[in-house]
Design a protein around this motif. Sequence first.
Motif: not given
Length: 387
Positions: A181-205
């Motif tokens: 809810t804090v992030l503006g997402l539906a509270d009852d649906q699954p969530v995937l987090l994608v990140m590449g560390g503090s500086q991002g990751a081009e290959s993951i993106n």
Amino acid sequence: MTMTKPLAKRVAIACGGTGGHLFPGIAVGDALVARGCEVTLLVSPKEVDQTAVKSAYGMDVEPLPVVGLSGNLPKFTFRFFQSLGHCRKLFREQRPSVVLAMGGFTSAPPVIAGKMMGAKIFLHEANAVPGRAVKLLSPLADEVFVQFPDAMSGVSGAGVRATGMPVRATMEPIPKPDARTVLGLADDQPVLLVMGGSQGAESINQAMIDALPRLAKSLPKLQYIHLTGNRELNPVREAYDALGLRAVVRPFLTEMEYALGAADLAVSRSGASSLAEFSAMELPAILVPYPAAVDDHQRLNARTFVEMGAARCFHQKQLTSKLLLTQFRELFRKPNTLKKMSEAMRRWKADQATEEVVQRIYEVCQWENPEMDDLFIPVPKPREVAA
């Protein structure tokens, strides 16, 4: 300029360069401030550092010239002595009793300057393989803390203690509906987090962008939090928008507890700080170690979590949209598998790591026990501030 007498409890924490150094340093700083210490964070001028230190309450912040060991020896030497001179000037004005360095070559000038002025020296090694800076600086240290017990044998010349990784006090499980809810997402649906560390990751993106069209059809209710790093925000955001997916796409998020609390699964590099925060928040992960990491330490970090059953790990060469699609389909369609991975992740949690580091500083310095301090300064948590 005359040298001031050291305050009983003045601590300089060298933690700049990446979020993996910075956030554990802030965690220890928070705990020290709460016990009446004066804390100065020594960080880099990088944008990630300058953004993150906004959450450092009650601490002074001093940027240092970036010191990175590279093939350009003259440039390294110039910046090293520039940073050392800056530290010596700062320490003459505000002489620390303790210098705590969280790793990386940004740590070297503050440690050397602090040693020259008689400060107690502490190091923290986050990775499964000690880095070059910690190996070189450990003979100067009064004590070295490590996250991975296997790293203890790689450190010489000082007392070594396996404490785990300090994480911010806000890193504790949050009810998923609240975090979403804090992030503006539906509270009852699954969530995937994608990140590449503090500086991002081009290959993951890029692999995620390629996977999104088929992923939207296979898992239409899936929501996304994607932290891209500064350079790739626009193309990643456009990919989600083009498909009409519910996604929070940002370059970086200071209050990571909301992202980690909202997610059911993360895709990430295997930096030591990220892994410690996943554990604190009991979040299973698909790990893609950074292949150019020194001594292949990210792969070795990941191995511990794979062996526990808390994560899956793939080499960057294996990273394709097809691989991600297969993994996501399997895991999000089998909630029990994610639950078992979450339970395994919890086993690495080091609840007392921050307190143990602080307690050892007090014991080595022969300061009074933190619990006996007369002065207690409550540190507001980001959630309290936001409220």
